[in-house]
Structure formats: C-alpha cells, structure tokens
Design a protein around this motif. Structure first.
Motif, mmCIF file in Angstrom:
data_model
loop_
_atom_site.group_PDB
_atom_site.id
_atom_site.type_symbol
_atom_site.label_atom_id
_atom_site.label_comp_id
_atom_site.label_asym_id
_atom_site.label_seq_id
_atom_site.Cartn_x
_atom_site.Cartn_y
_atom_site.Cartn_z
ATOM 1 N N ALA A 58 38.317 -39.073 82.583
ATOM 2 C CA ALA A 58 37.748 -37.866 83.189
ATOM 3 C C ALA A 58 37.085 -36.995 82.137
ATOM 4 N N LYS A 59 36.073 -36.261 82.554
ATOM 5 C CA LYS A 59 35.339 -35.388 81.639
ATOM 6 C C LYS A 59 35.433 -33.924 82.041
ATOM 7 N N ARG A 106 40.938 -22.587 73.652
ATOM 8 C CA ARG A 106 42.181 -23.230 73.225
ATOM 9 C C ARG A 106 42.080 -24.757 73.315
ATOM 10 N N ILE A 107 41.441 -25.241 74.365
ATOM 11 C CA ILE A 107 41.266 -26.685 74.512
ATOM 12 C C ILE A 107 40.366 -27.219 73.400
ATOM 13 N N LYS A 108 39.317 -26.489 73.072
ATOM 14 C CA LYS A 108 38.395 -26.910 72.011
ATOM 15 C C LYS A 108 39.108 -26.983 70.658
ATOM 16 N N THR A 113 42.490 -31.201 66.536
ATOM 17 C CA THR A 113 43.703 -31.603 65.827
ATOM 18 C C THR A 113 44.434 -32.780 66.467
ATOM 19 N N ASP A 114 44.059 -33.151 67.686
ATOM 20 C CA ASP A 114 44.756 -34.230 68.393
ATOM 21 C C ASP A 114 43.851 -35.445 68.463
ATOM 22 N N GLU A 115 44.265 -36.519 67.803
ATOM 23 C CA GLU A 115 43.441 -37.728 67.721
ATOM 24 C C GLU A 115 43.181 -38.342 69.089
ATOM 25 N N ARG A 116 44.066 -38.109 70.042
ATOM 26 C CA ARG A 116 43.901 -38.698 71.373
ATOM 27 C C ARG A 116 42.675 -38.154 72.105
ATOM 28 N N VAL A 117 42.255 -36.970 71.734
ATOM 29 C CA VAL A 117 41.158 -36.330 72.466
ATOM 30 C C VAL A 117 40.029 -35.874 71.554
ATOM 31 N N LYS A 118 40.156 -36.170 70.280
ATOM 32 C CA LYS A 118 39.233 -35.626 69.289
ATOM 33 C C LYS A 118 37.781 -35.991 69.571
ATOM 34 N N ASP A 119 37.541 -37.210 70.041
ATOM 35 C CA ASP A 119 36.168 -37.679 70.230
ATOM 36 C C ASP A 119 35.723 -37.653 71.691
ATOM 37 N N ARG A 120 36.511 -37.062 72.569
ATOM 38 C CA ARG A 120 36.146 -37.025 73.982
ATOM 39 C C ARG A 120 35.252 -35.824 74.298
#
Length: 259
Positions: A58-59, A106-108, A113-120
């Motif tokens: 999801a985006k 805050r999400i940005k 810092t979280d690799e799971r979402v860093k490139d999404r």
C-alpha cells in the motif's frame, strides 16, 4: 471513560462527547476525536505505522474525519480554526490538517530510521469534507500529505458560468486548497444523494468538468456512482462509460462518442 480529553468538546452538551450511534447502528451521531490533543496524535501515528507494516504494497494511508458535521470546539481546536480562518470566520478544517500534518511529519521521520519502510513511497491522506470542506488559510501541507477534497461542481452548468453561484464558490474552494497542498485529489459524486432514484443530467457538462480538474492540476479523481438505487434515468450506463473515458483522457470527444 478513561480519557474524555481524547474526544470532542461540544458546547451544546457542555462536555466532551465520543462517537455516538443511532438506533439503527449507522455510524452517524455526535462526536469526533479532539484533533489538537497531542496524545491522540501519537496514538494515531502508532496505528498508522502498524497499517504501513501490515500492508507492504500500500502507498496511501487515510486519516479522515467522521462522516457528519460534528467537530471538536475545545479551546485548542477553536484557536487553530480561528488562526487559519478567513474574514473572521473559523475554518474547522484547520485542526484536522494541522493534526494530520503533524502525523505526516512523524511518519516521514520514522521512515528515515526504519529499514522496513525507508525506501517506500508513503502518502498520508486526509479529507476536505463537510465541516472541513473549506481550506485552512495560510496552513501548508507536508509534502507527503495528500488532501482528498470531497465536493462537487454544479452538474447543470459549466464551471466557467459566472451566473452559477455554486460553481463560483466551487472554484474558490479549489483555489484555496491549491494554496495548501500540491497533492490535491477530488472525490466527486455524480449521483443524487437527496433523491436516489433521480438521475444527474451531467452529459453536457462532464467533459468541461474533467478538463477543469485537469487544467487545475488535480492529481487524482474518484467518481462515486451509485449502483442499484440510481439505476435509472437516460444513458445511465453510457454516462458511466463516458466518465471513465474522460478520466483517462480529458480531451476525449464525448459528443462524438455519444453519437
């Protein structure tokens, strides 16, 4: 019961009210969250993070107001509405946009810092709807915040028709939201909410409206048609088909296709 401060203060009750439901169980009534409450913003942020992790494909993630005209009138929310108001009138979209802006930031920061979402690519969405239809003046949206403006032009008149007071107001609403965000989407309703079995005679204006939205830089468009309740009136299925073609190409020749 434990945290009444999380919910909306409504002067007519003289207290904070959570979301009430009517006897039929529909989600209508009084009550909303308190958008200015810092703890509420933190709770929503953590909930959105869990949605993002649980939905890796999801985006867009939506944080929207309730589907009725109740809003928090606590001193903090009222101050935001007045700060970003116009001509002395408060804009009740301001507490919502201010809150969702905060959450989007805050999400940005979390993404860094979280690799799971860093490139999404993650977009936070909120409505401009009902009590929040009018834009907050002077408030800028974060670059990862999308506004989905839920509103209609007049389907009987072309957008440029200055004799139509509704369309004059509609253009003002669009222009003011464009000052808030570069990610402006439209949720439109080419159906009749007041009399479901009546049709909306939009064949002559649909292409004009589509070209207006395109020229105005609207990024996305959702057209909410009805199914069984509104399966009536001339060219019902044809209108759906032509709307779909125009959504893909605003320069599509509707008149020629109709012939």
């Amino acid at each position: 019961d434990k945290h009444p401060e999380y919910f909306s203060y409504l002067p007519k009750y003289g207290k904070r009210i959570f979301r009430l439901h009517n006897d039929l169980g529909f989600p209508y009534g009084d009550g909303e969250i308190c958008w200015s409450n810092k703890e509420v913003r933190g709770i929503i942020t953590e909930r959105v993070k869990s949605w993002i992790i649980d939905s890796p494909k999801a985006k867009i993630f939506a944080i929207d107001q309730n589907d009725y005209n109740c809003y928090c009138e606590c001193p903090e929310c009222t101050a935001l509405a007045k700060k970003y108001g116009k001509n002395g009138e408060p804009r009740w979209s301001a507490p919502v946009v201010d809150a969702v802006n905060d959450i989007a930031r805050r999400i940005k920061e979390w993404q860094k810092t979280d690799e799971r979402v860093k490139d999404r690519e993650i977009i936070i969405e909120t409505f401009g709807y009902l009590y929040g239809r009018q834009a907050p003046i002077g408030l800028k949206a974060e670059d990862n915040l999308m506004i989905r403006l839920c509103t209609n032009p007049c389907y009987h008149h072309f957008i440029e028709d200055e004799t139509c007071a509704y369309n004059v107001d509609f253009k003002t609403v669009i222009d003011e939201w464009k000052e808030v965000t570069h990610k402006l989407w439209i949720w439109s309703y080419p159906g009749n909410f007041y009399w479901y079995t009546n049709y909306v005679p939009s064949l002559k204006t649909m292409q004009n409206h589509m070209k207006f939205w395109n020229d105005a830089g609207i990024e996305g468009l959702f057209m909410e048609f009805f199914d069984e309740p509104n399966y009536i009136g001339p060219f019902y299925e044809v209108r759906q088909y032509l709307y779909a073609r125009c959504m893909y190409n605003p320069d599509f020749d509707c008149k020629a296709e109709l012939k």
